[in-house]
Write a protein that holds these residues in place. Sequence first.
Motif, PDB file in Angstrom:
ATOM      1  N   LYS A  43      -9.935  90.717  18.594  1.00 31.59           N
ATOM      2  CA  LYS A  43     -10.213  90.284  17.214  1.00 31.59           C
ATOM      3  C   LYS A  43     -11.475  89.417  17.169  1.00 31.59           C
ATOM      4  O   LYS A  43     -12.277  89.521  16.243  1.00 31.59           O
ATOM      5  CB  LYS A  43      -9.008  89.532  16.641  1.00 31.59           C
ATOM      6  N   MET A  44     -11.641  88.572  18.175  1.00 30.03           N
ATOM      7  CA  MET A  44     -12.852  87.737  18.220  1.00 30.03           C
ATOM      8  C   MET A  44     -14.082  88.598  18.423  1.00 30.03           C
ATOM      9  O   MET A  44     -15.110  88.367  17.784  1.00 30.03           O
ATOM     10  CB  MET A  44     -12.743  86.682  19.330  1.00 30.03           C
ATOM     11  N   ALA A  45     -13.992  89.575  19.303  1.00 29.66           N
ATOM     12  CA  ALA A  45     -15.134  90.464  19.539  1.00 29.66           C
ATOM     13  C   ALA A  45     -15.492  91.211  18.257  1.00 29.66           C
ATOM     14  O   ALA A  45     -16.669  91.400  17.943  1.00 29.66           O
ATOM     15  CB  ALA A  45     -14.817  91.444  20.667  1.00 29.66           C
ATOM     16  N   GLU A  46     -14.469  91.592  17.506  1.00 32.64           N
ATOM     17  CA  GLU A  46     -14.701  92.317  16.257  1.00 32.64           C
ATOM     18  C   GLU A  46     -15.411  91.438  15.224  1.00 32.64           C
ATOM     19  O   GLU A  46     -16.403  91.856  14.629  1.00 32.64           O
ATOM     20  CB  GLU A  46     -13.367  92.816  15.698  1.00 32.64           C
ATOM     21  N   PHE A  47     -14.924  90.216  15.021  1.00 28.86           N
ATOM     22  CA  PHE A  47     -15.604  89.387  14.015  1.00 28.86           C
ATOM     23  C   PHE A  47     -16.971  88.941  14.508  1.00 28.86           C
ATOM     24  O   PHE A  47     -17.900  88.814  13.720  1.00 28.86           O
ATOM     25  CB  PHE A  47     -14.736  88.250  13.471  1.00 28.86           C
ATOM     26  N   LYS A  49     -10.408  75.028  16.081  1.00 30.08           N
ATOM     27  CA  LYS A  49      -9.666  74.807  14.833  1.00 30.08           C
ATOM     28  C   LYS A  49     -10.547  74.189  13.755  1.00 30.08           C
ATOM     29  O   LYS A  49     -10.471  74.572  12.586  1.00 30.08           O
ATOM     30  CB  LYS A  49      -8.461  73.899  15.089  1.00 30.08           C
ATOM     31  N   LEU A  50     -11.371  73.224  14.132  1.00 29.97           N
ATOM     32  CA  LEU A  50     -12.265  72.582  13.163  1.00 29.97           C
ATOM     33  C   LEU A  50     -13.212  73.607  12.546  1.00 29.97           C
ATOM     34  O   LEU A  50     -13.392  73.652  11.326  1.00 29.97           O
ATOM     35  CB  LEU A  50     -13.062  71.456  13.826  1.00 29.97           C
ATOM     36  N   ASN A  51     -13.809  74.453  13.366  1.00 22.05           N
ATOM     37  CA  ASN A  51     -14.759  75.439  12.851  1.00 22.05           C
ATOM     38  C   ASN A  51     -14.066  76.521  12.030  1.00 22.05           C
ATOM     39  O   ASN A  51     -14.627  76.990  11.038  1.00 22.05           O
ATOM     40  CB  ASN A  51     -15.591  76.010  13.993  1.00 22.05           C
ATOM     41  N   LEU A  52     -12.863  76.913  12.424  1.00 16.64           N
ATOM     42  CA  LEU A  52     -12.111  77.862  11.599  1.00 16.64           C
ATOM     43  C   LEU A  52     -11.781  77.238  10.244  1.00 16.64           C
ATOM     44  O   LEU A  52     -11.923  77.886   9.203  1.00 16.64           O
ATOM     45  CB  LEU A  52     -10.821  78.288  12.312  1.00 16.64           C
ATOM     46  N   LYS A  53     -11.350  75.990  10.251  1.00 16.63           N
ATOM     47  CA  LYS A  53     -11.020  75.287   9.004  1.00 16.63           C
ATOM     48  C   LYS A  53     -12.246  75.152   8.114  1.00 16.63           C
ATOM     49  O   LYS A  53     -12.179  75.396   6.900  1.00 16.63           O
ATOM     50  CB  LYS A  53     -10.429  73.911   9.309  1.00 16.63           C
ATOM     51  N   GLN A  54     -13.383  74.778   8.697  1.00 17.58           N
ATOM     52  CA  GLN A  54     -14.594  74.629   7.898  1.00 17.58           C
ATOM     53  C   GLN A  54     -14.997  75.959   7.274  1.00 17.58           C
ATOM     54  O   GLN A  54     -15.363  76.010   6.093  1.00 17.58           O
ATOM     55  CB  GLN A  54     -15.722  74.042   8.740  1.00 17.58           C
ATOM     56  N   PHE A  55     -14.917  77.025   8.046  1.00 21.53           N
ATOM     57  CA  PHE A  55     -15.236  78.348   7.509  1.00 21.53           C
ATOM     58  C   PHE A  55     -14.297  78.684   6.357  1.00 21.53           C
ATOM     59  O   PHE A  55     -14.734  79.056   5.261  1.00 21.53           O
ATOM     60  CB  PHE A  55     -15.136  79.416   8.613  1.00 21.53           C
ATOM     61  N   MET A  56     -12.989  78.547   6.581  1.00 21.83           N
ATOM     62  CA  MET A  56     -11.998  78.918   5.571  1.00 21.83           C
ATOM     63  C   MET A  56     -12.130  78.048   4.321  1.00 21.83           C
ATOM     64  O   MET A  56     -12.054  78.562   3.196  1.00 21.83           O
ATOM     65  CB  MET A  56     -10.582  78.823   6.153  1.00 21.83           C
ATOM     66  N   ASP A  57     -12.318  76.752   4.504  1.00 24.70           N
ATOM     67  CA  ASP A  57     -12.455  75.853   3.350  1.00 24.70           C
ATOM     68  C   ASP A  57     -13.681  76.194   2.510  1.00 24.70           C
ATOM     69  O   ASP A  57     -13.612  76.232   1.277  1.00 24.70           O
ATOM     70  CB  ASP A  57     -12.533  74.386   3.805  1.00 24.70           C
ATOM     71  N   LEU A  85     -18.237  80.651  12.981  1.00 24.59           N
ATOM     72  CA  LEU A  85     -17.543  81.719  13.695  1.00 24.59           C
ATOM     73  C   LEU A  85     -18.136  81.949  15.082  1.00 24.59           C
ATOM     74  O   LEU A  85     -17.401  82.286  16.016  1.00 24.59           O
ATOM     75  CB  LEU A  85     -17.565  82.999  12.866  1.00 24.59           C
ATOM     76  N   LYS A  86     -19.424  81.740  15.220  1.00 31.45           N
ATOM     77  CA  LYS A  86     -20.046  81.859  16.547  1.00 31.45           C
ATOM     78  C   LYS A  86     -19.495  80.786  17.490  1.00 31.45           C
ATOM     79  O   LYS A  86     -19.246  81.052  18.664  1.00 31.45           O
ATOM     80  CB  LYS A  86     -21.562  81.724  16.445  1.00 31.45           C
ATOM     81  N   ILE A  87     -19.333  79.577  16.961  1.00 25.72           N
ATOM     82  CA  ILE A  87     -18.776  78.487  17.773  1.00 25.72           C
ATOM     83  C   ILE A  87     -17.353  78.843  18.203  1.00 25.72           C
ATOM     84  O   ILE A  87     -16.984  78.651  19.371  1.00 25.72           O
ATOM     85  CB  ILE A  87     -18.818  77.145  17.016  1.00 25.72           C
ATOM     86  N   VAL A  88     -16.556  79.370  17.295  1.00 28.74           N
ATOM     87  CA  VAL A  88     -15.188  79.777  17.626  1.00 28.74           C
ATOM     88  C   VAL A  88     -15.217  80.833  18.722  1.00 28.74           C
ATOM     89  O   VAL A  88     -14.480  80.735  19.716  1.00 28.74           O
ATOM     90  CB  VAL A  88     -14.444  80.309  16.378  1.00 28.74           C
TER      91      VAL A  88
END
Length: 184
Positions: free
Chosen positions: A36-40, A110-118, A142-145
């Motif tokens: 899933k990470m490779a896909e995004f 988690k922080l970067n996912l939250k920032q993206f989603m927010d 997403l790159k950081i994740v």
Amino acid sequence: MNFNSPCSGAFGDPKEINYSAPLKQLIDEHPSLLAKMAEFNQMVETFEEDNTTDWTKAVNELHDKITTFITELEPHSNREEDVLFEMMVKYIGRDGGPIAVMEYEHSTAKLNLKQFMDKVSVIKEENKEVSKEEAFSLFHHLKIVYITLTDHFMKEENILFPMAEQMLSDEEKQELIIQFEKIK
């Protein structure tokens, strides 16, 4: 992390270890998450290379992918943080060792996912068109994740899980099974 420490090679080849069921479960969850990470990540790279992209549509497509990814990542992460890491802390502590590194990497992702989603939630709520600059800023999260978790999984498989397999008692491994079943 000090890769010259006794932790780095003392456990043998991780691929030859006969893992207990709960540690094997964590290892077996990695391929799907990595896919899933490779896909995004591939989507991000494709969008960045295409200057004619509809940035709002691109961000919405990524939002859908990330929502699915988070749904799978959260229980995996909770099994590690709430159960495995806590069990290992009794033996190796939390400060400055492998657990500190693992928790830092979990927090970063988690922080970067939250920032993206927010940020995407605000865009959707305001029905905003996304500029190229805004999209690239979102892509950065997403790159950081991707980078953090790809490296993180490798460390778990080569250092943390072999260490856990060796140090945890059979009773503790049974307790992992019981606790993991509670996390869906």
